[in-house]
Design a protein around this motif. Structure first.
Motif, short mmCIF file in Angstrom:
data_model
loop_
_atom_site.label_atom_id
_atom_site.label_comp_id
_atom_site.label_asym_id
_atom_site.label_seq_id
_atom_site.Cartn_x
_atom_site.Cartn_y
_atom_site.Cartn_z
N ALA A 194 48.34 48.38 39.68
CA ALA A 194 47.48 49.31 40.38
C ALA A 194 48.15 49.81 41.66
O ALA A 194 49.07 49.18 42.18
CB ALA A 194 46.15 48.64 40.73
N LYS A 195 47.64 50.92 42.14
CA LYS A 195 48.00 51.40 43.46
C LYS A 195 46.79 51.17 44.34
O LYS A 195 45.69 51.61 44.00
CB LYS A 195 48.36 52.89 43.43
CG LYS A 195 48.86 53.42 44.76
CD LYS A 195 49.54 54.75 44.60
CE LYS A 195 50.93 54.53 44.06
NZ LYS A 195 52.02 54.87 44.91
N VAL A 196 46.96 50.40 45.42
CA VAL A 196 45.87 50.08 46.32
C VAL A 196 46.17 50.62 47.71
O VAL A 196 47.33 50.88 48.06
CB VAL A 196 45.60 48.55 46.40
CG1 VAL A 196 45.22 47.99 45.04
CG2 VAL A 196 46.79 47.81 46.98
N VAL A 208 46.34 43.57 40.13
CA VAL A 208 44.96 43.18 40.41
C VAL A 208 44.34 42.53 39.18
O VAL A 208 44.87 42.62 38.08
CB VAL A 208 44.11 44.39 40.86
CG1 VAL A 208 44.67 45.00 42.14
CG2 VAL A 208 44.01 45.44 39.76
N ARG A 266 44.54 52.74 38.62
CA ARG A 266 44.91 51.62 37.75
C ARG A 266 45.90 52.12 36.70
O ARG A 266 45.75 53.21 36.17
CB ARG A 266 43.67 51.06 37.04
CG ARG A 266 42.76 50.30 37.97
CD ARG A 266 41.52 49.78 37.22
NE ARG A 266 40.66 49.07 38.14
CZ ARG A 266 40.75 47.78 38.41
NH1 ARG A 266 41.65 47.03 37.79
NH2 ARG A 266 39.94 47.22 39.28
N ALA A 297 53.33 51.19 40.91
CA ALA A 297 52.21 50.41 41.44
C ALA A 297 52.67 49.62 42.67
O ALA A 297 53.84 49.32 42.81
CB ALA A 297 51.69 49.46 40.38
N LYS A 320 40.98 48.89 48.54
CA LYS A 320 40.46 49.90 47.62
C LYS A 320 41.53 50.28 46.59
O LYS A 320 42.67 50.58 46.95
CB LYS A 320 40.01 51.15 48.37
CG LYS A 320 39.42 52.19 47.47
CD LYS A 320 38.97 53.42 48.22
CE LYS A 320 38.42 54.41 47.21
NZ LYS A 320 38.27 55.73 47.77
N VAL A 321 41.16 50.23 45.32
CA VAL A 321 42.07 50.59 44.24
C VAL A 321 42.04 52.11 44.06
O VAL A 321 41.01 52.68 43.75
CB VAL A 321 41.70 49.88 42.92
CG1 VAL A 321 42.60 50.34 41.79
CG2 VAL A 321 41.78 48.36 43.08
N GLN A 322 43.16 52.75 44.30
CA GLN A 322 43.28 54.20 44.14
C GLN A 322 43.49 54.59 42.68
O GLN A 322 42.96 55.58 42.21
CB GLN A 322 44.45 54.73 44.97
CG GLN A 322 44.32 54.51 46.44
CD GLN A 322 45.61 54.90 47.17
OE1 GLN A 322 46.60 55.29 46.57
NE2 GLN A 322 45.60 54.76 48.49
N THR A 329 39.96 42.78 47.28
CA THR A 329 41.19 43.58 47.25
C THR A 329 40.97 44.84 48.08
O THR A 329 39.84 45.27 48.28
CB THR A 329 41.54 44.01 45.81
OG1 THR A 329 40.51 44.86 45.31
CG2 THR A 329 41.72 42.83 44.89
#
Length: 145
Positions: free
Chosen positions: A141-143, A106, A61, A102, A57-59, A55
């Protein structure tokens, strides 16, 4: 009268295994996303990633959620019904993801009958005689884009 009762009992007994059918399938998430119908229903603003899949990068969750969807399996091929049920689950995820700010879901896992099945490319679907069902659990999530 007795012959009619025996015939009725045998008929009901013959139908029992069909009604109890519960055939599991593993379906690739990519196959659902590639459906022509998905193009009009999933707008691309929310991405979907199975647990174990690479994925961005997850900023941040947000909350975890379950999307449990079913479709009528009568006169449908099991795999096609599975894809339809999964598309419906993804549409529900998309709507809630947007509402929570979001841009991704994920760590998606199968969650049929509250039993987690982890696979980095596929989810579990169950087809019965009348109903086909998919349950997915994931985290909003925000990615990175």
């Amino acid at each position: 009268m007795r012959k009619a009762l025996i015939a009725f009992t045998l008929g009901v007994a013959a139908l029992a295994p069909a009604a109890a059918r519960d055939t599991p399938y593993m379906i690739a998430l990519a196959d659902v996303l590639a459906m022509p119908e998905a193009n009009g229903k999933l707008d691309g603003s929310v991405k979907f990633f199975m647990k174990g899949q690479a994925t961005p990068k997850v900023q941040q969750r947000f909350s975890e959620d379950v999307s449990n969807r079913k479709t009528n399996g009568v006169n449908k091929e099991d795999v096609e019904g599975c894809k339809w049920a999964a598309l419906s689950a993804l549409m529900a995820f998309q709507e809630k993801a947007k509402a929570s700010g979001a841009n991704a879901v994920v760590d998606i896992v199968s969650y049929y009958k509250k039993r987690e099945v982890v696979n980095s490319t596929s989810f579990e679907c169950h087809a019965g005689a009348v109903v086909i069902g998919v349950a997915l659990k994931g985290t909003y999530a925000k990615v990175d884009n």
